[in-house]
Design an enzyme around this catalytic site. Structure first.
Site, PDB file in Angstrom:
ATOM      1  N   THR A  11       0.849  -1.203  -0.128  1.00  0.00           N
ATOM      2  CA  THR A  11      -0.181  -0.034  -0.089  1.00  0.00           C
ATOM      3  C   THR A  11       0.897   1.410  -0.030  1.00  0.00           C
ATOM      4  OG1 THR A  11       0.099  -0.261   2.330  1.00  0.00           O
ATOM      5  CG2 THR A  11      -1.827  -0.960   1.368  1.00  0.00           C
ATOM      6  N   ASN A  13       4.002   4.025  -1.425  1.00  0.00           N
ATOM      7  CA  ASN A  13       4.272   4.429  -2.711  1.00  0.00           C
ATOM      8  C   ASN A  13       5.113   3.340  -3.621  1.00  0.00           C
ATOM      9  OD1 ASN A  13       3.488   7.093  -2.430  1.00  0.00           O
ATOM     10  ND2 ASN A  13       5.281   7.848  -1.595  1.00  0.00           N
ATOM     11  N   VAL A  14       6.156   2.867  -3.012  1.00  0.00           N
ATOM     12  CA  VAL A  14       7.005   1.959  -3.912  1.00  0.00           C
ATOM     13  C   VAL A  14       6.266   0.750  -3.804  1.00  0.00           C
ATOM     14  CG1 VAL A  14       9.045   0.575  -3.694  1.00  0.00           C
ATOM     15  CG2 VAL A  14       9.251   2.973  -3.403  1.00  0.00           C
ATOM     16  N   LYS A  39      -2.941  -2.601   9.673  1.00  0.00           N
ATOM     17  CA  LYS A  39      -4.039  -1.883   9.730  1.00  0.00           C
ATOM     18  C   LYS A  39      -4.378  -1.606   8.271  1.00  0.00           C
ATOM     19  CE  LYS A  39      -0.584   2.148   8.932  1.00  0.00           C
ATOM     20  NZ  LYS A  39      -0.045   1.548   7.702  1.00  0.00           N
ATOM     21  N   CYS A 131      17.304   4.835  -4.053  1.00  0.00           N
ATOM     22  CA  CYS A 131      17.033   5.689  -5.052  1.00  0.00           C
ATOM     23  C   CYS A 131      18.085   6.633  -5.645  1.00  0.00           C
ATOM     24  CB  CYS A 131      15.753   6.449  -4.923  1.00  0.00           C
ATOM     25  SG  CYS A 131      15.673   7.174  -3.569  1.00  0.00           S
ATOM     26  N   GLN A 158      16.301  15.894  -4.319  1.00  0.00           N
ATOM     27  CA  GLN A 158      15.227  14.802  -4.007  1.00  0.00           C
ATOM     28  C   GLN A 158      13.782  15.374  -3.643  1.00  0.00           C
ATOM     29  OE1 GLN A 158      18.907  12.363  -2.154  1.00  0.00           O
ATOM     30  NE2 GLN A 158      17.212  11.540  -1.784  1.00  0.00           N
ATOM     31  N   SER A 161       8.242  12.369  -2.442  1.00  0.00           N
ATOM     32  CA  SER A 161       7.864  11.175  -2.743  1.00  0.00           C
ATOM     33  C   SER A 161       8.633   9.984  -1.931  1.00  0.00           C
ATOM     34  CB  SER A 161       7.514  10.760  -4.138  1.00  0.00           C
ATOM     35  OG  SER A 161       8.501  10.984  -4.741  1.00  0.00           O
ATOM     36  N   LYS A 215      24.972   6.665   2.225  1.00  0.00           N
ATOM     37  CA  LYS A 215      24.458   5.453   1.534  1.00  0.00           C
ATOM     38  C   LYS A 215      24.957   5.606   0.136  1.00  0.00           C
ATOM     39  CE  LYS A 215      19.891   4.951   3.951  1.00  0.00           C
ATOM     40  NZ  LYS A 215      18.607   5.349   3.813  1.00  0.00           N
ATOM     41  N   ARG A 236      16.449  17.968   0.210  1.00  0.00           N
ATOM     42  CA  ARG A 236      15.016  17.431  -0.093  1.00  0.00           C
ATOM     43  C   ARG A 236      14.536  18.751  -0.706  1.00  0.00           C
ATOM     44  NH1 ARG A 236      13.238  12.791  -0.073  1.00  0.00           N
ATOM     45  NH2 ARG A 236      13.728  12.319   1.854  1.00  0.00           N
ATOM     46  N   HIS A 243      13.886  12.483  -8.707  1.00  0.00           N
ATOM     47  CA  HIS A 243      14.886  13.026  -8.052  1.00  0.00           C
ATOM     48  C   HIS A 243      16.001  13.456  -9.169  1.00  0.00           C
ATOM     49  CE1 HIS A 243      13.788  11.539  -4.428  1.00  0.00           C
ATOM     50  NE2 HIS A 243      14.585  10.485  -4.175  1.00  0.00           N
TER      51      HIS A 243
END
Ligand code: 2RA
Length: 339
Positions: A11, A13-14, A39, A131, A158, A161, A215, A236, A243
């Site tokens: 459920t 975004n990805v 949930k 990403c 970035q 989302s 990362k 961000r 991105h």
């Protein structure tokens, strides 16, 4: 006979993008199972144009008989359920940061290091990179092969989302509040994101960099070449999807913009849009739903001996996450799990 495929975090975004991409690319699945936390049980998610899947409870789900799981539920949830699924014989392609630096887990971008997939049986887990790393190494790989990259300096822009649905809602509600002169509320980002940029993605590390910057450095070394030096600044910005990255490289061999354009145009997963006009460069609003990593603004950097700068944009939910994971599943199906 097709594969039984589970999507963990269906459920989010990805997760939704993974379902969309599996359907679009007609992955050879006989059965697709949508899994999420308690949930979300009973919620419906689309699988392609016609199918609707009812979300099942991840905590109660038995992975026996599932061939491949594509997982993007958050690192803490993956830490519990990915090993459980792997132990049941399911190969897990995990999109969280949980396993990326595990020496027994391949970290794979199919256009860059498909050969790394050979080691997946060690833990039955394959890690999908971050990403912002994925889009960068797709562009760097052909340039490293031809010119041997010594150092990369990257600044990222970035979209929200990358931080989930709630983050997208926060940008929308803050923007609306400012237009109607209401007070703004913050819950996802540390500072106002509407009409602002935030030089912090994830937590701060001891050396003053952020975990997102760490990362990009360590994942590039694992995927492409441990000798490459990477300096990243991850920011961000108030856009919804896509991105963007400003990338500067120094190479061993002399490098020209003309040759780079030629090489990138002939390389997999890339699209070069590079003219000195408003139609001649890509922006995040151009890439939503697109598969390629786009490269623009290719130019030599004469401030160093063998320098080059370029602009790189990709849909962070697609090639930055879902598409890369599905491409790994396609390689697994083709080369290791043939039915
Ligand atoms: C972000 N790369 O953009 C991180 C996680 N998706 O928020």
């Amino acid at each position: 006979m097709g594969y039984t495929v589970a999507v963990i975090g269906a459920t989010g975004n990805v997760g939704r993008e993974i379902l969309q991409t599996l359907a679009e690319r007609k992955f050879p699945a006989d059965k697709v199972i949508a899994l999420a936390s308690e949930k979300s049980i009973g919620q419906e998610v689309s699988f392609g144009e016609d199918d609707i899947l009812k979300v099942q409870d991840l905590n109660k789900f038995d992975f026996k008989g599932v061939d491949i799981a594509l997982s993007s539920p958050g690192a803490k949830v993956s830490a519990v359920h990915a090993p459980r699924a792997a132990a049941a014989g399911c190969v897990v392609i995990d999109n969280t940061s949980q396993f990326r630096m595990d020496p027994d887990v391949p970290l794979v971008v199919p256009e860059v290091n498909p050969q790394a997939l050979a080691g997946f049986r060690k833990r039955n887990i394959v890690a999908n990179p971050n990403c912002s790393t994925i889009q960068m190494v797709v562009a760097l790989k052909p340039l490293h092969d031809r010119f041997r990259i010594r150092r990369v300096v990257v600044s990222t822009y970035q979209s929200v989302s990358g931080a989930g649905k709630e983050a997208m809602d926060e940008l929308f509600t803050q923007t609306r509040a400012i237009f109607v002169n209401d007070p703004i509320t913050k819950s996802v980002f540390p500072k106002q994101i509407a009409f602002n940029v935030i030089p912090q993605i994830d937590v701060f590390m001891e050396d003053g960099s952020t975990k997102e910057e760490w990362k990009m450095m360590v994942e590039t070394k694992k995927i492409l070449d441990p000798k490459i030096k990477v300096a990243a600044t991850c920011v961000r910005v108030p856009s919804f999807i896509g991105h963007a990255e400003s990338i500067n490289i120094e190479t061993e061999e002399p490098i020209t913009a003309g040759e780079v354009r030629q090489i990138l145009r002939a390389s997999p997963g890339l699209s070069v849009v590079d003219q000195q006009s408003p139609e001649g460069y890509i922006t995040p609003v151009d890439v939503a739903g697109e598969n390629p990593v786009f490269v623009s603004r290719i130019r030599e950097d004469i401030s160093v001996e063998n320098g080059l700068s370029f602009w790189c944009v990709a849909d962070n939910l697609r090639k930055g996450a879902a598409l890369n994971a599905v491409q790994i599943a396609e390689l697994l199906a083709r080369d290791y799990l043939a039915k």
